[in-house]
Design a protein around this motif. Structure first.
Motif, PDB file in Angstrom:
ATOM      1  N   PRO A 138      26.797 -65.017  39.520  1.00 58.41           N
ATOM      2  CA  PRO A 138      26.084 -63.893  40.143  1.00 58.41           C
ATOM      3  C   PRO A 138      26.952 -62.991  41.019  1.00 58.41           C
ATOM      4  O   PRO A 138      26.752 -61.774  41.038  1.00 58.41           O
ATOM      5  CB  PRO A 138      24.992 -64.591  40.964  1.00 58.41           C
ATOM      6  CG  PRO A 138      25.460 -65.996  41.162  1.00 58.41           C
ATOM      7  CD  PRO A 138      26.240 -66.325  39.926  1.00 58.41           C
ATOM      8  N   LYS A 139      27.908 -63.567  41.735  1.00 56.33           N
ATOM      9  CA  LYS A 139      28.737 -62.740  42.609  1.00 56.33           C
ATOM     10  C   LYS A 139      29.627 -61.801  41.806  1.00 56.33           C
ATOM     11  O   LYS A 139      29.857 -60.648  42.198  1.00 56.33           O
ATOM     12  CB  LYS A 139      29.576 -63.629  43.535  1.00 56.33           C
ATOM     13  CG  LYS A 139      28.743 -64.364  44.577  1.00 56.33           C
ATOM     14  CD  LYS A 139      29.605 -65.201  45.497  1.00 56.33           C
ATOM     15  CE  LYS A 139      28.750 -65.914  46.540  1.00 56.33           C
ATOM     16  NZ  LYS A 139      29.564 -66.760  47.452  1.00 56.33           N
ATOM     17  N   VAL A 140      30.106 -62.289  40.666  1.00 58.89           N
ATOM     18  CA  VAL A 140      30.902 -61.437  39.779  1.00 58.89           C
ATOM     19  C   VAL A 140      30.012 -60.326  39.217  1.00 58.89           C
ATOM     20  O   VAL A 140      30.416 -59.157  39.141  1.00 58.89           O
ATOM     21  CB  VAL A 140      31.515 -62.257  38.620  1.00 58.89           C
ATOM     22  CG1 VAL A 140      32.242 -61.332  37.641  1.00 58.89           C
ATOM     23  CG2 VAL A 140      32.470 -63.314  39.159  1.00 58.89           C
ATOM     24  N   SER A 141      28.800 -60.688  38.851  1.00 57.38           N
ATOM     25  CA  SER A 141      27.845 -59.724  38.310  1.00 57.38           C
ATOM     26  C   SER A 141      27.587 -58.600  39.312  1.00 57.38           C
ATOM     27  O   SER A 141      27.605 -57.410  38.953  1.00 57.38           O
ATOM     28  CB  SER A 141      26.533 -60.427  37.953  1.00 57.38           C
ATOM     29  OG  SER A 141      25.588 -59.515  37.445  1.00 57.38           O
ATOM     30  N   ILE A 142      27.359 -58.959  40.559  1.00 58.86           N
ATOM     31  CA  ILE A 142      27.097 -57.961  41.603  1.00 58.86           C
ATOM     32  C   ILE A 142      28.315 -57.048  41.783  1.00 58.86           C
ATOM     33  O   ILE A 142      28.175 -55.828  41.962  1.00 58.86           O
ATOM     34  CB  ILE A 142      26.731 -58.659  42.931  1.00 58.86           C
ATOM     35  CG1 ILE A 142      25.358 -59.336  42.795  1.00 58.86           C
ATOM     36  CG2 ILE A 142      26.724 -57.661  44.087  1.00 58.86           C
ATOM     37  CD1 ILE A 142      25.005 -60.272  43.938  1.00 58.86           C
ATOM     38  N   ARG A 143      29.502 -57.627  41.715  1.00 60.00           N
ATOM     39  CA  ARG A 143      30.721 -56.816  41.839  1.00 60.00           C
ATOM     40  C   ARG A 143      30.851 -55.827  40.689  1.00 60.00           C
ATOM     41  O   ARG A 143      31.198 -54.653  40.898  1.00 60.00           O
ATOM     42  CB  ARG A 143      31.949 -57.742  41.888  1.00 60.00           C
ATOM     43  CG  ARG A 143      33.272 -56.989  41.874  1.00 60.00           C
ATOM     44  CD  ARG A 143      34.430 -57.851  42.329  1.00 60.00           C
ATOM     45  NE  ARG A 143      34.604 -59.054  41.535  1.00 60.00           N
ATOM     46  CZ  ARG A 143      35.246 -59.094  40.363  1.00 60.00           C
ATOM     47  NH1 ARG A 143      35.747 -57.977  39.839  1.00 60.00           N
ATOM     48  NH2 ARG A 143      35.402 -60.237  39.726  1.00 60.00           N
ATOM     49  N   LEU A 144      30.546 -56.275  39.478  1.00 57.95           N
ATOM     50  CA  LEU A 144      30.619 -55.394  38.313  1.00 57.95           C
ATOM     51  C   LEU A 144      29.610 -54.251  38.418  1.00 57.95           C
ATOM     52  O   LEU A 144      29.905 -53.113  38.038  1.00 57.95           O
ATOM     53  CB  LEU A 144      30.380 -56.195  37.035  1.00 57.95           C
ATOM     54  CG  LEU A 144      31.465 -57.204  36.652  1.00 57.95           C
ATOM     55  CD1 LEU A 144      31.019 -58.037  35.454  1.00 57.95           C
ATOM     56  CD2 LEU A 144      32.779 -56.504  36.345  1.00 57.95           C
ATOM     57  N   VAL A 145      28.435 -54.561  38.929  1.00 52.23           N
ATOM     58  CA  VAL A 145      27.421 -53.513  39.122  1.00 52.23           C
ATOM     59  C   VAL A 145      27.924 -52.488  40.134  1.00 52.23           C
ATOM     60  O   VAL A 145      27.742 -51.277  39.953  1.00 52.23           O
ATOM     61  CB  VAL A 145      26.079 -54.116  39.591  1.00 52.23           C
ATOM     62  CG1 VAL A 145      25.108 -53.010  40.007  1.00 52.23           C
ATOM     63  CG2 VAL A 145      25.463 -54.952  38.476  1.00 52.23           C
ATOM     64  N   GLY A 146      28.565 -52.974  41.185  1.00 51.76           N
ATOM     65  CA  GLY A 146      29.146 -52.065  42.172  1.00 51.76           C
ATOM     66  C   GLY A 146      30.181 -51.145  41.545  1.00 51.76           C
ATOM     67  O   GLY A 146      30.205 -49.931  41.818  1.00 51.76           O
ATOM     68  N   GLU A 147      31.004 -51.685  40.671  1.00 49.39           N
ATOM     69  CA  GLU A 147      32.023 -50.885  39.983  1.00 49.39           C
ATOM     70  C   GLU A 147      31.363 -49.860  39.068  1.00 49.39           C
ATOM     71  O   GLU A 147      31.837 -48.719  38.946  1.00 49.39           O
ATOM     72  CB  GLU A 147      32.937 -51.800  39.181  1.00 49.39           C
ATOM     73  CG  GLU A 147      33.833 -52.682  40.045  1.00 49.39           C
ATOM     74  CD  GLU A 147      34.669 -53.638  39.226  1.00 49.39           C
ATOM     75  OE1 GLU A 147      34.851 -53.386  38.019  1.00 49.39           O
ATOM     76  OE2 GLU A 147      35.121 -54.653  39.777  1.00 49.39           O
ATOM     77  N   TYR A 148      30.273 -50.263  38.433  1.00 44.43           N
ATOM     78  CA  TYR A 148      29.536 -49.335  37.562  1.00 44.43           C
ATOM     79  C   TYR A 148      29.068 -48.126  38.360  1.00 44.43           C
ATOM     80  O   TYR A 148      29.275 -46.970  37.956  1.00 44.43           O
ATOM     81  CB  TYR A 148      28.346 -50.047  36.912  1.00 44.43           C
ATOM     82  CG  TYR A 148      27.301 -49.093  36.384  1.00 44.43           C
ATOM     83  CD1 TYR A 148      27.472 -48.456  35.162  1.00 44.43           C
ATOM     84  CD2 TYR A 148      26.159 -48.812  37.127  1.00 44.43           C
ATOM     85  CE1 TYR A 148      26.525 -47.552  34.693  1.00 44.43           C
ATOM     86  CE2 TYR A 148      25.204 -47.924  36.671  1.00 44.43           C
ATOM     87  CZ  TYR A 148      25.391 -47.292  35.447  1.00 44.43           C
ATOM     88  OH  TYR A 148      24.457 -46.396  34.984  1.00 44.43           O
ATOM     89  N   PHE A 149      28.419 -48.362  39.505  1.00 46.26           N
ATOM     90  CA  PHE A 149      27.869 -47.255  40.285  1.00 46.26           C
ATOM     91  C   PHE A 149      28.968 -46.387  40.914  1.00 46.26           C
ATOM     92  O   PHE A 149      28.755 -45.198  41.162  1.00 46.26           O
ATOM     93  CB  PHE A 149      26.915 -47.769  41.363  1.00 46.26           C
ATOM     94  CG  PHE A 149      25.538 -48.056  40.840  1.00 46.26           C
ATOM     95  CD1 PHE A 149      24.691 -47.028  40.452  1.00 46.26           C
ATOM     96  CD2 PHE A 149      25.090 -49.364  40.700  1.00 46.26           C
ATOM     97  CE1 PHE A 149      23.420 -47.287  39.946  1.00 46.26           C
ATOM     98  CE2 PHE A 149      23.822 -49.642  40.194  1.00 46.26           C
ATOM     99  CZ  PHE A 149      22.983 -48.592  39.816  1.00 46.26           C
ATOM    100  N   GLU A 150      30.125 -46.966  41.151  1.00 45.69           N
ATOM    101  CA  GLU A 150      31.235 -46.201  41.723  1.00 45.69           C
ATOM    102  C   GLU A 150      31.840 -45.231  40.718  1.00 45.69           C
ATOM    103  O   GLU A 150      32.352 -44.174  41.092  1.00 45.69           O
ATOM    104  CB  GLU A 150      32.328 -47.150  42.227  1.00 45.69           C
ATOM    105  CG  GLU A 150      31.965 -47.894  43.512  1.00 45.69           C
ATOM    106  CD  GLU A 150      33.023 -48.918  43.884  1.00 45.69           C
ATOM    107  OE1 GLU A 150      34.070 -48.977  43.203  1.00 45.69           O
ATOM    108  OE2 GLU A 150      32.796 -49.677  44.853  1.00 45.69           O
TER     109      GLU A 150
END
Length: 201
Positions: free
Chosen positions: A47-59
């Motif tokens: 899950p923590k990796v998933s949240i990081r990837l989502v952050g990269e998506y929105f950036e």
């Protein structure tokens, strides 16, 4: 896993991460989609990796097309982390984006009220009921009907709604010709079913 599935890794480590970003860097199109699909795939186990990837998506996203799925990945990751507060907040973001993009629909209209109901988050009860009533015409599978009625039953302590949920839980065939076992109520809902039995009596 085939080379075409480099953005659907079910596990994650340093080597996999390096390969993923190497491929992502070379991707000329669909970069946003690759990030979101990988985030969705990892939400439960990493899950923590998933949240990081989502952050990269929105950036770095080029459009809002994958926003709903990105937020869904984030919400699922918070569920895996048992971070109820952030999960609720993200579910609400998903619902808001769905109103903006009605063609991008998820099951959050059920997941959010069900989480509120089963976790007894009383300050969310009124909004959860509004969401249920807003989307009642979307119910399709037995699991949908179970979740909808169960949420109402738990929030309102309503025996009639509890019985309707229990009836949906008893259904063993979806009613869809080629997908008879899809959308049925599974063992993960046993605790809720026991609670519903008490309410219905």
């Amino acid at each position: 896993m085939s080379s075409d599935d480099w953005y659907r890794n079910k596990d994650w480590n340093k080597s996999i991460e390096e390969q993923f970003y190497s491929k992502l860097k070379r991707a000329r199109t669909q970069r946003d989609q690759y990030l979101v699909i990988q985030a969705l795939t990892l939400a439960d186990k990493h899950p923590k990796v998933s949240i990081r990837l989502v952050g990269e998506y929105f950036e770095s996203r080029k459009s809002q097309f994958d926003d709903v799925r990105a937020l869904l990945a984030k919400a699922n990751a918070f569920v895996a982390l048992n971070d109820i507060e952030n999960c609720i907040s993200t579910f609400k973001e998903v619902l808001e984006r769905e109103r903006e993009f009605p063609n991008h629909q998820t099951g959050v209209y059920l997941d959010y009220p069900y989480l509120v109901a089963t976790q007894k988050i009383e300050h969310e009860y009124a909004n959860a009921l509004d969401v249920l009533n807003e989307h009642v015409d979307r119910l399709t599978f037995p699991l949908d009907h179970f979740t909808w009625h169960a949420s109402k039953a738990l929030i309102n302590n309503d025996g009639s709604e509890a019985q309707k949920a229990l009836d949906a839980a008893k259904v063993k065939k979806s009613g869809f010709r080629f997908h008879q076992d899809v959308g049925l109520v599974g063992k993960e809902h046993e605790k809720t079913i026991k609670h519903l039995c008490k309410i219905s009596t």
